[in-house]
Write an enzyme that holds these catalytic residues in place. Structure first.
Site, PDB file in Angstrom:
ATOM      1  CE  LYS A 291      -3.011  -2.706   3.228  1.00  0.00           C
ATOM      2  NZ  LYS A 291      -2.751  -2.361   4.702  1.00  0.00           N
TER       3      LYS A 291
ATOM      4  CG  ASP B 228      14.818  -1.054   5.276  1.00  0.00           C
ATOM      5  OD1 ASP B 228      16.512  -1.174   4.596  1.00  0.00           O
ATOM      6  OD2 ASP B 228      14.679  -1.726   5.541  1.00  0.00           O
TER       7      ASP B 228
ATOM      8  CB  VAL C  72      11.453   7.213   7.546  1.00  0.00           C
ATOM      9  CG1 VAL C  72      12.426   7.911   8.005  1.00  0.00           C
ATOM     10  CG2 VAL C  72      10.581   6.620   6.766  1.00  0.00           C
TER      11      VAL C  72
HETATM   12  P1  5GP Z   1      12.676  -4.113   1.032  1.00  0.00           P
HETATM   13  O1  5GP Z   1      13.136  -3.177   0.962  1.00  0.00           O
HETATM   14  O2  5GP Z   1      13.589  -4.272   2.735  1.00  0.00           O
HETATM   15  O3  5GP Z   1      12.550  -5.460   0.935  1.00  0.00           O
HETATM   16  O4  5GP Z   1      11.455  -3.849   2.165  1.00  0.00           O
HETATM   17  C1  5GP Z   1      11.002  -2.686   1.208  1.00  0.00           C
HETATM   18  C2  5GP Z   1       8.990  -2.517   2.198  1.00  0.00           C
HETATM   19  O5  5GP Z   1       9.573  -2.250   3.784  1.00  0.00           O
HETATM   20  C3  5GP Z   1       9.033  -1.111   1.938  1.00  0.00           C
HETATM   21  O6  5GP Z   1       8.228  -0.978   0.634  1.00  0.00           O
HETATM   22  C4  5GP Z   1       7.854  -0.733   3.231  1.00  0.00           C
HETATM   23  O7  5GP Z   1       7.189  -1.301   3.350  1.00  0.00           O
HETATM   24  C5  5GP Z   1       9.155  -1.229   4.240  1.00  0.00           C
HETATM   25  N1  5GP Z   1      10.447  -0.230   4.504  1.00  0.00           N
HETATM   26  C6  5GP Z   1      11.591  -0.427   4.637  1.00  0.00           C
HETATM   27  N2  5GP Z   1      11.640   0.643   5.001  1.00  0.00           N
HETATM   28  C7  5GP Z   1      11.058   1.356   5.724  1.00  0.00           C
HETATM   29  C8  5GP Z   1      10.874   2.283   6.732  1.00  0.00           C
HETATM   30  O8  5GP Z   1      11.676   2.631   6.642  1.00  0.00           O
HETATM   31  N3  5GP Z   1       9.224   3.115   7.191  1.00  0.00           N
HETATM   32  C9  5GP Z   1       8.511   1.853   7.416  1.00  0.00           C
HETATM   33  N4  5GP Z   1       7.471   2.234   7.238  1.00  0.00           N
HETATM   34  N5  5GP Z   1       8.215   0.995   6.174  1.00  0.00           N
HETATM   35  C10 5GP Z   1       9.563   0.778   5.340  1.00  0.00           C
END
Ligand code: 5GP
Ligand code: MG
Ligand code: MG
Length: 183
Positions: A47, A107, A157
């Site tokens: 979302k 991330d 964040v």
């Molecule tokens: P990754 O890149 O680790 O596979 O996952 C990315 C997802 O993790 C993003 O789409 C988001 O939903 C969640 N995410 C990663 N960092 C943050 C953050 O600092 N805050 C929030 N609210 N969600 C995050």
């Protein structure tokens, strides 16, 4: 203060609505340039990407369609594992399409690298990525993000689509939360 008011939950604002808007102006101009003469399919990842999709797509002059996917990455706790399950797939056939994945934040990059591989296997003409935010760990995974809004520090964040326990997505800015929210 009224307990239902979110302002008491914010520790600091990292990016204001104005900063986000100005950056999206730049990204949209670059996308218009890069996709000149092409048609574009924007793929938003639910979302978190709703805000950036709404704000970026409105700034484009390129003819664009929008579609949405929802994925969940399995993993222990707060770290994603790279094992991804599709909760809602696209309605659109990607054959020959120019796909631009629109994301809130990268991330670890694991979810996104899985998604890129999955979409590439469907026969599109191209698959690129636009992300509003990127964290330092994203550099560890080999995922080429063509359009990035802001590189931010390795902090959790919320706002601008990003949640904590499904809250705070509706904030128009990107912020960190006060410690009392987590306890
Ligand atoms: P990754 O890149 O680790 O596979 O996952 C990315 C997802 O993790 C993003 O789409 C988001 O939903 C969640 N995410 C990663 N960092 C943050 C953050 O600092 N805050 C929030 N609210 N969600 C995050
Ligand atoms: Mg996301
Ligand atoms: Mg979340």
């Amino acid at each position: 203060m009224d307990q239902s008011d979110v302002s008491g939950d914010i520790a600091s604002i990292l990016l204001t609505e104005e900063q986000l808007g100005a950056k999206l102006d730049e990204l949209a101009a670059q996308i218009d340039k890069d996709y000149a003469g092409k048609d574009l399919l924007l793929v938003g990842v639910l979302k978190g990407a709703v805000m950036v999709m709404a704000d970026l797509s409105r700034r484009l002059h390129t003819k664009a369609e929008m579609d949405w996917m929802a994925v969940s990455s399995y993993g222990s706790g707060t770290k994603s594992s790279g094992v991804v399950r599709i909760l809602k797939d696209l309605d659109t056939d990607l054959t020959g399409r120019n796909v631009l994945i629109v994301e809130d934040i990268i991330d670890s990059g694991l979810t996104l690298s899985w998604l890129v591989a999955n979409l590439r296997s469907r026969g599109p003409a191209s698959v690129e990525i636009a992300a509003a935010l990127r964290k330092p760990d994203a550099a560890k995974v080999d995922v080429d993000v063509r359009y990035v809004g802001f590189d931010i520090p390795n902090e959790f964040v919320v706002g601008y689509g990003l949640d904590y326990a499904e809250r705070y997505r509706n904030l128009p800015f990107v912020a960190t939360l006060a410690p009392h929210v987590y306890s």
